[in-house]
Write an enzyme that holds these catalytic residues in place. Structure first.
Site, PDB file in Angstrom:
ATOM      1  CG  LEU A  50      -1.884  -1.054   1.268  1.00  0.00           C
ATOM      2  CD1 LEU A  50      -2.878  -0.972   2.578  1.00  0.00           C
ATOM      3  CD2 LEU A  50      -2.793  -1.135  -0.080  1.00  0.00           C
ATOM      4  CB  ALA A  97       4.245  -5.772  -5.887  1.00  0.00           C
ATOM      5  CB  SER A 100       4.532   1.395 -11.883  1.00  0.00           C
ATOM      6  OG  SER A 100       3.503   2.374 -11.536  1.00  0.00           O
ATOM      7  CB  THR A 115      10.213  -1.921  -4.870  1.00  0.00           C
ATOM      8  OG1 THR A 115       9.785  -1.398  -3.623  1.00  0.00           O
ATOM      9  CG2 THR A 115       8.798  -2.398  -5.348  1.00  0.00           C
ATOM     10  CB  THR A 140       7.424  -2.526 -18.878  1.00  0.00           C
ATOM     11  OG1 THR A 140       7.388  -1.267 -19.814  1.00  0.00           O
ATOM     12  CG2 THR A 140       8.733  -2.457 -18.303  1.00  0.00           C
ATOM     13  CG  ASP A 141       6.339  -1.408 -24.217  1.00  0.00           C
ATOM     14  OD1 ASP A 141       6.620  -0.746 -23.235  1.00  0.00           O
ATOM     15  OD2 ASP A 141       5.671  -0.935 -25.474  1.00  0.00           O
ATOM     16  CD  GLU A 142       8.207   2.630 -20.033  1.00  0.00           C
ATOM     17  OE1 GLU A 142       9.273   3.228 -19.474  1.00  0.00           O
ATOM     18  OE2 GLU A 142       6.993   2.884 -19.861  1.00  0.00           O
ATOM     19  CE1 TYR A 165       8.490   0.501 -14.071  1.00  0.00           C
ATOM     20  CE2 TYR A 165       8.635   1.272 -15.987  1.00  0.00           C
ATOM     21  CZ  TYR A 165       8.008   0.399 -15.229  1.00  0.00           C
ATOM     22  OH  TYR A 165       6.957  -0.312 -15.600  1.00  0.00           O
ATOM     23  CE  LYS A 169       8.513  -3.998 -14.274  1.00  0.00           C
ATOM     24  NZ  LYS A 169       7.784  -4.711 -13.239  1.00  0.00           N
TER      25      LYS A 169
HETATM   26  P1  NAD Z   1       0.812   0.656  -9.734  1.00  0.00           P
HETATM   27  O1  NAD Z   1       1.872   1.793  -9.622  1.00  0.00           O
HETATM   28  O2  NAD Z   1      -0.652   1.375 -10.121  1.00  0.00           O
HETATM   29  O3  NAD Z   1       0.739  -0.148  -8.517  1.00  0.00           O
HETATM   30  C1  NAD Z   1       1.670  -0.838  -8.070  1.00  0.00           C
HETATM   31  C2  NAD Z   1       1.417  -1.667  -6.890  1.00  0.00           C
HETATM   32  O4  NAD Z   1       2.428  -2.258  -6.239  1.00  0.00           O
HETATM   33  C3  NAD Z   1       0.682  -0.728  -5.703  1.00  0.00           C
HETATM   34  O5  NAD Z   1      -0.546  -1.242  -5.261  1.00  0.00           O
HETATM   35  C4  NAD Z   1       1.734  -0.651  -4.645  1.00  0.00           C
HETATM   36  O6  NAD Z   1       1.210  -0.522  -3.382  1.00  0.00           O
HETATM   37  C5  NAD Z   1       2.533  -1.864  -4.915  1.00  0.00           C
HETATM   38  N1  NAD Z   1       3.929  -1.923  -4.405  1.00  0.00           N
HETATM   39  C6  NAD Z   1       4.973  -1.136  -4.744  1.00  0.00           C
HETATM   40  N2  NAD Z   1       5.834  -1.240  -3.792  1.00  0.00           N
HETATM   41  C7  NAD Z   1       5.853  -2.451  -3.291  1.00  0.00           C
HETATM   42  C8  NAD Z   1       6.483  -3.234  -2.366  1.00  0.00           C
HETATM   43  N3  NAD Z   1       7.914  -2.601  -1.916  1.00  0.00           N
HETATM   44  N4  NAD Z   1       5.842  -4.010  -1.641  1.00  0.00           N
HETATM   45  C9  NAD Z   1       4.693  -4.670  -2.027  1.00  0.00           C
HETATM   46  N5  NAD Z   1       3.892  -3.645  -2.861  1.00  0.00           N
HETATM   47  C10 NAD Z   1       4.396  -2.602  -3.519  1.00  0.00           C
HETATM   48  O7  NAD Z   1       1.230   0.036 -11.173  1.00  0.00           O
HETATM   49  P2  NAD Z   1       0.635  -0.586 -12.407  1.00  0.00           P
HETATM   50  O8  NAD Z   1       0.633   0.447 -13.265  1.00  0.00           O
HETATM   51  O9  NAD Z   1      -0.527  -1.282 -11.918  1.00  0.00           O
HETATM   52  O10 NAD Z   1       1.694  -1.760 -12.658  1.00  0.00           O
HETATM   53  C11 NAD Z   1       1.825  -2.897 -12.347  1.00  0.00           C
HETATM   54  C12 NAD Z   1       3.020  -3.824 -13.043  1.00  0.00           C
HETATM   55  O11 NAD Z   1       2.787  -3.745 -14.396  1.00  0.00           O
HETATM   56  C13 NAD Z   1       4.174  -3.050 -12.749  1.00  0.00           C
HETATM   57  O12 NAD Z   1       5.227  -4.073 -12.689  1.00  0.00           O
HETATM   58  C14 NAD Z   1       4.543  -2.414 -13.964  1.00  0.00           C
HETATM   59  O13 NAD Z   1       5.759  -2.315 -14.123  1.00  0.00           O
HETATM   60  C15 NAD Z   1       4.085  -3.355 -14.904  1.00  0.00           C
HETATM   61  N6  NAD Z   1       3.731  -2.523 -16.362  1.00  0.00           N
HETATM   62  C16 NAD Z   1       2.770  -1.384 -16.216  1.00  0.00           C
HETATM   63  C17 NAD Z   1       2.468  -0.671 -17.485  1.00  0.00           C
HETATM   64  C18 NAD Z   1       1.495   0.588 -17.222  1.00  0.00           C
HETATM   65  O14 NAD Z   1       1.443   1.084 -18.252  1.00  0.00           O
HETATM   66  N7  NAD Z   1       1.182   0.803 -16.069  1.00  0.00           N
HETATM   67  C19 NAD Z   1       2.831  -1.309 -18.491  1.00  0.00           C
HETATM   68  C20 NAD Z   1       3.360  -2.499 -18.611  1.00  0.00           C
HETATM   69  C21 NAD Z   1       3.958  -3.069 -17.389  1.00  0.00           C
HETATM   70  P1  TYD Z   2       3.895   7.848 -18.759  1.00  0.00           P
HETATM   71  O1  TYD Z   2       2.394   7.541 -18.685  1.00  0.00           O
HETATM   72  O2  TYD Z   2       4.579   8.321 -17.783  1.00  0.00           O
HETATM   73  O3  TYD Z   2       4.138   6.212 -19.284  1.00  0.00           O
HETATM   74  P2  TYD Z   2       5.699   5.978 -19.938  1.00  0.00           P
HETATM   75  O4  TYD Z   2       6.872   7.049 -19.625  1.00  0.00           O
HETATM   76  O5  TYD Z   2       5.988   4.761 -19.094  1.00  0.00           O
HETATM   77  O6  TYD Z   2       5.565   5.580 -21.344  1.00  0.00           O
HETATM   78  O7  TYD Z   2       4.244   8.737 -20.047  1.00  0.00           O
HETATM   79  C1  TYD Z   2       3.586   8.397 -21.343  1.00  0.00           C
HETATM   80  C2  TYD Z   2       4.151   9.253 -22.278  1.00  0.00           C
HETATM   81  O8  TYD Z   2       3.647  10.578 -22.322  1.00  0.00           O
HETATM   82  C3  TYD Z   2       5.682   9.493 -22.135  1.00  0.00           C
HETATM   83  O9  TYD Z   2       6.254   9.851 -23.492  1.00  0.00           O
HETATM   84  C4  TYD Z   2       5.859  10.760 -21.608  1.00  0.00           C
HETATM   85  C5  TYD Z   2       4.561  11.633 -21.760  1.00  0.00           C
HETATM   86  N1  TYD Z   2       3.975  12.593 -20.646  1.00  0.00           N
HETATM   87  C6  TYD Z   2       3.796  13.860 -21.006  1.00  0.00           C
HETATM   88  O10 TYD Z   2       3.878  14.448 -22.025  1.00  0.00           O
HETATM   89  N2  TYD Z   2       3.496  14.685 -19.998  1.00  0.00           N
HETATM   90  C7  TYD Z   2       3.172  14.279 -18.512  1.00  0.00           C
HETATM   91  O11 TYD Z   2       2.762  14.897 -17.660  1.00  0.00           O
HETATM   92  C8  TYD Z   2       3.365  12.910 -18.366  1.00  0.00           C
HETATM   93  C9  TYD Z   2       3.125  12.236 -16.999  1.00  0.00           C
HETATM   94  C10 TYD Z   2       3.711  11.879 -19.477  1.00  0.00           C
END
Ligand code: NAD
Ligand code: TYD
Length: 358
Positions: A50, A97, A100, A115, A140-142, A165, A169
């Site tokens: 959390l 977790a 992110s 983490t 992630t594709d990043e 980040y 990953k």
């Molecule tokens: P988020 O930030 O919304 O949620 C992360 C969750 O992990 C939260 O509930 C947080 O409390 C928990 N957490 C963080 N640190 C922790 C720790 N030390 N111990 C236990 N719990 C912990 O993230 P999200 O966007 O739902 O992403 C989830 C996963 O998917 C991540 O691994 C992220 O790298 C991956 N991912 C996300 C995206 C995206 O676009 N959001 C895309 C591809 C992959």
């Molecule tokens: P983001 O949602 O942070 O995802 P990621 O960096 O993991 O791709 O950002 C998506 C794209 O949007 C990225 O090119 C950065 C851009 N961005 C902005 O232009 N302004 C913003 O305030 C944020 C958060 C992201």
């Protein structure tokens, strides 16, 4: 591994026990809701620390479901992680977790490494000791870094992470895969493109821009706004993870791509149109250091091996996401209070000075 038709778990119980980490976050909570949406004979544990991004409100739909259990554990604590895994005795772990957010990782890399890399290590060790039957590491594709057009990265593409980040990953992907190669812990890795949908913390592009537009506030576009992302609806991502959990091969990586390769500025303009706000709300701000220009992947392997494909078109997904944020102003208000304001001031208010002092 069939989720529904399993007679007995490896731990001898009649239930299939799935431990989800990060289940209180954006994608993890959608995955928990998906698992419990049917009447499958499952026991779902949600291990989550959390952090600012974890919110049990995201799971109100499963509140009171006897198949669901919350475990308040921080993966940075190796002993607590081991105790929680031993106590739950999972048949499978799905590991979401993470810290992110790229921008937070630039301004404060330590919690991200602690983490995403060390926390994953603690979880893998616990899983290995308990001989967990399946481990899906959500990535992630990043990790591939910026991809020049017209290429799309497949799973053999070299890793070229640009931010703390994505590097954390990439490191955790390799560590997870090494547990298959070395210890035969049956790990699969998924690498998804940018997700969007309900319950996403309004620090990422789409929910930030929707929340700001609905509030009539400015929309901060980094650099020239021509960076391209491949947008994936969160429920499509969750179905892909379930497919990998059930059908994915150990030691394999699966890309999970979306339905729209779009420049950020185009996404922002569509959000302004969907919210009835003028383009004059766009504010160009200092670019992100190390900003990847374009992400693009192919999910052909996942489609071929599991039959998965993304279902949600971008315009429909964006319209329903805008409607969700409009209808859930209270949720946005609550997650944007307190520490969020401090972050927002740091990343946007003092942006130029913060980035220059790195
Ligand atoms: P988020 O930030 O919304 O949620 C992360 C969750 O992990 C939260 O509930 C947080 O409390 C928990 N957490 C963080 N640190 C922790 C720790 N030390 N111990 C236990 N719990 C912990 O993230 P999200 O966007 O739902 O992403 C989830 C996963 O998917 C991540 O691994 C992220 O790298 C991956 N991912 C996300 C995206 C995206 O676009 N959001 C895309 C591809 C992959
Ligand atoms: P983001 O949602 O942070 O995802 P990621 O960096 O993991 O791709 O950002 C998506 C794209 O949007 C990225 O090119 C950065 C851009 N961005 C902005 O232009 N302004 C913003 O305030 C944020 C958060 C992201």
């Amino acid at each position: 591994m069939e989720l529904s038709a399993r007679a007995a778990g490896d731990n001898g119980s009649s239930l299939m026990k799935i431990l989800v980490t990060g289940g209180a976050g954006f994608i993890g909570s959608a995955f928990v809701r998906l698992l419990l949406s049917g009447d499958d004979d499952l026991s779902v544990g949600n291990l989550d620390a959390l952090t600012y991004a974890g919110n049990l409100e995201n799971l109100s739909a499963v509140d009171g479901d006897p198949r669901y259990r919350f475990l308040h554990v921080d993966l940075r604590d190796a002993e607590a992680t081991a105790r929680a895994v031993e106590g739950f005795e999972p048949d499978a772990i799905v590991h979401f977790a993470a810290e992110s957010h790229v921008d937070r990782s630039i301004l404060s890399p330590k919690p991200v490494v602690d983490t995403n890399f060390t926390g994953t290590f603690h979880l893998l060790e616990a899983a290995r000791r308990c001989q967990v039957g399946r481990f899906v590491h959500v990535s992630t594709d990043e990790v591939y870094g910026s991809i020049d057009a017209p290429d799309d990265a497949d799973e053999t593409w070299p890793l070229h992470a640009s931010s703390p980040y994505s590097a954390s990953k990439a490191g955790s992907d390799l560590l997870a895969l090494s547990y298959w190669t070395t210890y035969k812990l049956p790990v699969s890795v998924t690498r998804a493109s940018n997700n969007y949908g309900p319950y996403q913390f309004p620090e990422k592009l789409i929910p930030l821009m929707i929340s700001n537009a609905l509030a009539g506030e400015s929309l901060p576009v980094y650099g020239d706004g021509q960076q391209v992302r491949d947008w994936l609806y969160v429920d499509d991502h969750c179905r892909a993870i379930r497919a990998v959990l059930e059908q994915g091969r150990p030691g394999e990586v699966y890309n999970v791509g979306g339905t729209a390769d779009l420049p950020n500025l185009e996404v922002v303009r569509r959000i302004l149109a969907a919210t009835g706000q003028p383009d004059s709300l766009i504010r160009y701000v200092v670019d992100r250091p190390g900003h990847d220009r374009r992400y693009a992947i192919t999910s052909e392997k996942l489609m071929r091996e599991t039959g998965w494909s993304p279902q949600m078109g971008f315009d429909e997904g964006l319209a329903s996401t805008v409607a969700w944020y409009r209808d859930n102003a209270g949720w946005v208000e609550r997650v944007r209070s307190g520490a969020y304001r401090e972050w927002s001031e740091r990343n946007y208010g003092r942006r130029q000075a913060e980035l220059e002092s790195l």
